[in-house]
Scaffold this motif. Sequence first.
Motif, mmCIF file in Angstrom:
data_model
loop_
_atom_site.group_PDB
_atom_site.id
_atom_site.type_symbol
_atom_site.label_atom_id
_atom_site.label_comp_id
_atom_site.label_asym_id
_atom_site.label_seq_id
_atom_site.Cartn_x
_atom_site.Cartn_y
_atom_site.Cartn_z
ATOM 1 N N ARG A 185 0.851 -1.193 0.000
ATOM 2 C CA ARG A 185 0.000 0.000 0.000
ATOM 3 C C ARG A 185 0.878 1.231 0.000
ATOM 4 O O ARG A 185 1.889 1.263 0.684
ATOM 5 N N THR B 211 -12.075 2.587 7.795
ATOM 6 C CA THR B 211 -12.344 1.657 8.892
ATOM 7 C C THR B 211 -12.850 2.403 10.117
ATOM 8 O O THR B 211 -13.802 1.974 10.782
ATOM 9 N N GLY C 121 -11.067 -3.954 12.880
ATOM 10 C CA GLY C 121 -10.400 -3.722 11.606
ATOM 11 C C GLY C 121 -9.208 -2.786 11.684
ATOM 12 O O GLY C 121 -8.412 -2.716 10.745
ATOM 13 N N ALA D 258 -6.552 -3.116 13.247
ATOM 14 C CA ALA D 258 -5.310 -3.902 13.184
ATOM 15 C C ALA D 258 -4.833 -4.118 11.753
ATOM 16 O O ALA D 258 -3.644 -4.349 11.534
ATOM 17 N N ASP D 259 -5.730 -4.032 10.779
ATOM 18 C CA ASP D 259 -5.329 -4.179 9.379
ATOM 19 C C ASP D 259 -4.579 -2.962 8.855
ATOM 20 O O ASP D 259 -3.928 -3.036 7.815
ATOM 21 N N TRP D 260 -4.681 -1.834 9.572
ATOM 22 C CA TRP D 260 -4.171 -0.565 9.049
ATOM 23 C C TRP D 260 -3.084 0.077 9.889
ATOM 24 O O TRP D 260 -2.458 1.038 9.456
ATOM 25 N N ARG E 73 1.434 0.358 6.592
ATOM 26 C CA ARG E 73 0.536 0.518 7.752
ATOM 27 C C ARG E 73 0.974 1.733 8.563
ATOM 28 O O ARG E 73 2.161 2.064 8.634
#
Length: 149
Positions: free
Chosen positions: A3, A15, A23, A25-27, A109
């Motif tokens: 990303r 999110t 969610g 934690a995905d970012w 991230r």
Amino acid sequence: MTRTPKEAVLGLWRTLSERDYAGIADWVTDDCIYLDVPVGPTLAARGPEDIAKRLRVGWGGLAAYENHDGLLVAEGDDVMYEHSETWTFASGEVFTLDFATVHRVRDGRVCLWKDYWDYGAIMNNAPASWVEGLATADTSWVYDASGEI
């Protein structure tokens, strides 16, 4: 999947707009530091789980929350995001708060997240019950980021 810093920041805020606490934690990275600059680095949160706990302090009792996109500027791994949030309290009060948010992104991230906003605007517009609830809120997330930001 790789990303860009802009994609990571926009994904995080999508999110957050959904108040999808799991969610996050995905970012964000496992060591991401999040702080509200007006209250200082001694009341930061670190890591996705504690960031989610911290956000629940402010947003947990809201009837609705909406993020409004604004200017997004990136230079390398640093991303600045000018945006606003509309908070709707269960008791009916509604106000919109302007933000400037600074992010640092590492490996797709967010690893540093600093929110700049007007403390007085929240205190002058939030219902007394919300303000009083801050005194008894969960503080297990508190991380002292002094010297790290």
